[in-house]
Design an enzyme around this catalytic site. Structure first.
Site, PDB file in Angstrom:
ATOM      1  N   CYS A  15     -33.250 -19.206  53.807  1.00  0.00           N
ATOM      2  CA  CYS A  15     -34.573 -18.878  53.563  1.00  0.00           C
ATOM      3  C   CYS A  15     -35.529 -18.877  54.725  1.00  0.00           C
ATOM      4  O   CYS A  15     -36.014 -17.605  54.572  1.00  0.00           O
ATOM      5  CB  CYS A  15     -35.366 -20.222  52.776  1.00  0.00           C
ATOM      6  SG  CYS A  15     -34.579 -20.903  51.399  1.00  0.00           S
TER       7      CYS A  15
HETATM    8  N1  LIG Z   1     -30.399 -22.903  49.214  1.00  0.00           N
HETATM    9  C1  LIG Z   1     -31.516 -23.048  49.269  1.00  0.00           C
HETATM   10  O1  LIG Z   1     -31.830 -24.239  50.080  1.00  0.00           O
HETATM   11  C2  LIG Z   1     -32.740 -22.441  48.975  1.00  0.00           C
HETATM   12  C3  LIG Z   1     -33.960 -23.304  48.804  1.00  0.00           C
HETATM   13  C4  LIG Z   1     -35.012 -22.606  48.135  1.00  0.00           C
HETATM   14  C5  LIG Z   1     -35.102 -21.391  47.603  1.00  0.00           C
HETATM   15  N2  LIG Z   1     -33.752 -20.755  47.560  1.00  0.00           N
HETATM   16  C6  LIG Z   1     -33.621 -19.613  46.822  1.00  0.00           C
HETATM   17  O2  LIG Z   1     -32.937 -19.738  45.626  1.00  0.00           O
HETATM   18  C7  LIG Z   1     -32.432 -18.559  45.306  1.00  0.00           C
HETATM   19  C8  LIG Z   1     -30.885 -18.855  45.099  1.00  0.00           C
HETATM   20  O3  LIG Z   1     -30.409 -19.608  46.183  1.00  0.00           O
HETATM   21  P1  LIG Z   1     -28.813 -20.084  46.515  1.00  0.00           P
HETATM   22  O4  LIG Z   1     -28.903 -20.729  47.884  1.00  0.00           O
HETATM   23  O5  LIG Z   1     -28.725 -20.923  45.467  1.00  0.00           O
HETATM   24  O6  LIG Z   1     -27.893 -18.809  46.585  1.00  0.00           O
HETATM   25  P2  LIG Z   1     -26.180 -19.275  46.559  1.00  0.00           P
HETATM   26  O7  LIG Z   1     -25.763 -18.018  47.014  1.00  0.00           O
HETATM   27  O8  LIG Z   1     -25.819 -20.385  46.633  1.00  0.00           O
HETATM   28  O9  LIG Z   1     -26.081 -18.874  44.745  1.00  0.00           O
HETATM   29  C9  LIG Z   1     -26.388 -18.062  43.866  1.00  0.00           C
HETATM   30  C10 LIG Z   1     -25.320 -17.795  42.923  1.00  0.00           C
HETATM   31  O10 LIG Z   1     -25.662 -16.781  42.069  1.00  0.00           O
HETATM   32  C11 LIG Z   1     -24.625 -15.927  41.558  1.00  0.00           C
HETATM   33  N3  LIG Z   1     -24.827 -14.867  41.017  1.00  0.00           N
HETATM   34  C12 LIG Z   1     -25.431 -13.730  41.724  1.00  0.00           C
HETATM   35  N4  LIG Z   1     -25.249 -12.611  40.926  1.00  0.00           N
HETATM   36  C13 LIG Z   1     -25.313 -13.093  39.734  1.00  0.00           C
HETATM   37  C14 LIG Z   1     -25.308 -12.320  38.352  1.00  0.00           C
HETATM   38  N5  LIG Z   1     -25.816 -11.348  38.227  1.00  0.00           N
HETATM   39  N6  LIG Z   1     -25.336 -13.345  37.284  1.00  0.00           N
HETATM   40  C15 LIG Z   1     -24.822 -14.537  37.241  1.00  0.00           C
HETATM   41  N7  LIG Z   1     -24.714 -15.138  38.780  1.00  0.00           N
HETATM   42  C16 LIG Z   1     -24.825 -14.488  39.830  1.00  0.00           C
HETATM   43  C17 LIG Z   1     -23.618 -16.280  42.838  1.00  0.00           C
HETATM   44  O11 LIG Z   1     -22.334 -16.055  42.442  1.00  0.00           O
HETATM   45  C18 LIG Z   1     -23.868 -17.503  43.336  1.00  0.00           C
HETATM   46  O12 LIG Z   1     -23.241 -18.494  42.847  1.00  0.00           O
HETATM   47  C19 LIG Z   1     -32.346 -17.407  46.513  1.00  0.00           C
HETATM   48  O13 LIG Z   1     -33.723 -16.610  45.967  1.00  0.00           O
HETATM   49  C20 LIG Z   1     -33.067 -18.404  47.411  1.00  0.00           C
HETATM   50  O14 LIG Z   1     -33.998 -17.798  48.444  1.00  0.00           O
HETATM   51  C21 LIG Z   1     -32.716 -21.395  48.126  1.00  0.00           C
END
Ligand SMILES: NC(=O)c1ccc[n+]([C@@H]2O[C@H](COP(=O)([O-])OP(=O)(O)OC[C@H]3O[C@@H](n4cnc5c(N)ncnc54)[C@H](O)[C@@H]3O)[C@@H](O)[C@H]2O)c1
Length: 455
Positions: free
Chosen positions: A293
């Site tokens: 983030c």
């Molecule tokens: N991790 C955090 O603490 C956090 C906190 C706030 C916001 N966010 C936001 O949340 C969002 C997701 O982050 P995350 O940490 O969960 O990411 P992540 O990489 O852990 O998970 C994302 C998942 O999406 C899947 N994916 C990608 N393309 C896909 C598709 N076309 N169809 C289905 N699945 C698909 C991936 O395989 C993966 O499992 C991002 O925008 C991030 O900025 C994350």
């Protein structure tokens, strides 16, 4: 019987979906089962919703289908309990048609030019569109610049669905509509002081119906929802929160560099300033920014701002200061070794902790990786230890291929560099054993030893 008007038909659809949500009968599809999507799926499952998770990563789908977990803090029994409640994982987008609400939690990284990479959002949207049906609610949770939901997602959904459906906007409703909202994720990984459901959930709908439905959807798992006027306002809210952190961390990082020069302890100063009961919130310096983030999100806004002929100078300055911190760590290790009549070239250094922050199993954008690479470039023989990572393979930027070293015989290293202050570490013991310690986190607070260099 008089024929139903379009707007009354639409309000019936809204009422029906709302009551389905309230009665826990709505089917929820969560796309992207990562750090955000999987815990969210479990929360809905705990609340007795039928949840289907979608992910293109077959290994994740398979692990979940076998009742396993790939996220450290989520245990297999939690997955198994959710499965008993009907939770399943799939890569089959055709199953989306059966969902009442679809929540998208896919990654939003930067590309190699430090620009937003919306490909995960657009790919997902293209994949959803053919399976969209009237009356569904689609919510984006991925952090992104203001305008993504309305300007990027909605046009794809409208153009590529197979039934001529339109997104519900303010004005006359119709039966051929779907609902769209944005609601940012606010998780703080590793922070156990606030229960997830106690974190208020911000929602912005494309119209008031969408906002009402999204508020109902999240209201069933969060204690408080906060409605803003549009998806863009909700998108901007998330960016403000992260930019606030990024800029304040840069401020303390810069002040730390000054304090080091002035022979003052920044940690002591922050602790004292934190006793002020108003107008001060503490932020802490470190070896550089990490995680998905804070190092990434602010640049989504600076990129978008250019479209408006606007430069976001605070973001750029904070980025400059924060991204310089690993170089400061490198210089500090070099000068600490120099004090011991040793050079970086040929020195053996153990990096303690590689996760981007304490007590989590997340390596993304971790400053430790940059530091390891910088040390290696100077000819240092680098080892690392991290209880969360037995191995570091190929990441987005680095391909280190290193195995976790054990903590025995710490005296063999010329320097132990504390990058992540995991609670598991016994720092007193580590100081006793090591020849030299460089501490980037104030992990050795209260330990007095000439071996410690705080940087
Ligand atoms: N991790 C955090 O603490 C956090 C906190 C706030 C916001 N966010 C936001 O949340 C969002 C997701 O982050 P995350 O940490 O969960 O990411 P992540 O990489 O852990 O998970 C994302 C998942 O999406 C899947 N994916 C990608 N393309 C896909 C598709 N076309 N169809 C289905 N699945 C698909 C991936 O395989 C993966 O499992 C991002 O925008 C991030 O900025 C994350």
């Amino acid at each position: 019987m008089a024929e139903m008007t379009s707007s009354s038909a639409a309000s019936t659809v809204v009422d029906q979906l709302k009551s389905k949500i309230q009665q826990r009968q709505a089917k929820i599809g969560i796309i992207g089962l990562g750090y955000v999507g999987l815990p969210l799926a479990l929360l809905y499952s705990e609340e007795k919703f039928s949840v289907t998770g979608f992910d293109i990563d077959q290994r994740k789908v398979q692990t979940l289908s076998q009742g396993g977990s790939y996220i450290y803090r989520i245990t297999p029994p939690e997955i198994q309990a959710a499965r008993k409640q009907g939770f399943s994982a799939t890569s089959e987008y055709s199953q989306l048609t059966a969902m009442d609400a679809i929540i998208i939690c896919v990654p939003t990284p930067l590309n190699e030019y430090h620009e937003p990479d919306l490909s995960f959002i657009t790919n997902t949207t293209h994949a959803i569109a053919p399976h969209l049906r009237a009356g569904q609610l689609v919510v984006l949770e991925s952090t992104t610049y203001p305008g993504t939901t309305e300007e990027v997602m909605v046009p794809i959904l409208e153009k590529e669905n197979r039934s001529g459906l339109r997104a519900a906007r303010n004005g006359a409703g119709s039966e051929k509509e779907f609902f769209v909202a944005f609601s940012p994720e606010r998780e703080d990984p590793g922070n156990t002081s606030v229960a997830r459901r106690d974190i208020p959930k911000v929602v912005g709908g494309l119209n008031s119906d969408a906002a009402e439905l999204a508020a109902a959807l999240y209201g069933s798992i969060f204690n408080r929802t906060v409605r803003v006027s549009s998806p863009a306002a909700a998108e901007m809210t998330k960016l403000l929160e992260n930019i606030y952190r990024c800029v304040n961390i840069a401020l303390v990082n810069e002040l730390k560099l000054l304090c080091l020069r002035m022979n003052l302890d920044i940690w002591e100063v922050i602790e004292a300033a934190s006793t002020k009961p108003f107008g001060f919130h503490p932020f802490y310096p470190g070896p550089g920014l990490g995680g998905h983030c804070i190092p990434v999100d602010p640049f989504y806004l600076s990129w978008k701002a250019k479209e408006w002929d606007f430069r976001t100078r605070f973001i750029e300055l904070a980025g400059e200061i924060n991204s310089n911190m690993p170089y400061h760590v490198l210089a500090s290790v070099g000068s600490a070794l120099n004090q011991h009549r040793k050079s970086l070239n040929g020195a053996r250094v153990l990096v303690l902790g590689v996760a981007y922050k304490k007590d989590i199993d997340d390596l993304r954008e971790s400053p430790a990786l940059t530091i390891i690479e910088l040390l290696q470039k100077e000819g240092v023989q680098v080892s690392y230890n991290d209880p969360y990572f037995p191995f570091i393979g190929k990441g987005r930027k680095y391909d280190l291929q290193m195995k976790c070293a054990n903590l025995e015989n710490l005296g063999q290293y010329d320097c132990v560099l504390i990058v992540t202050d995991h609670s598991d570490y016994d720092f007193r013991h580590i100081v006793e054993e090591a020849q030299l310690i460089v501490d980037t986190r104030n992990a050795t607070k209260g330990i007095h030893s000439a071996k410690i260099v705080r940087c």
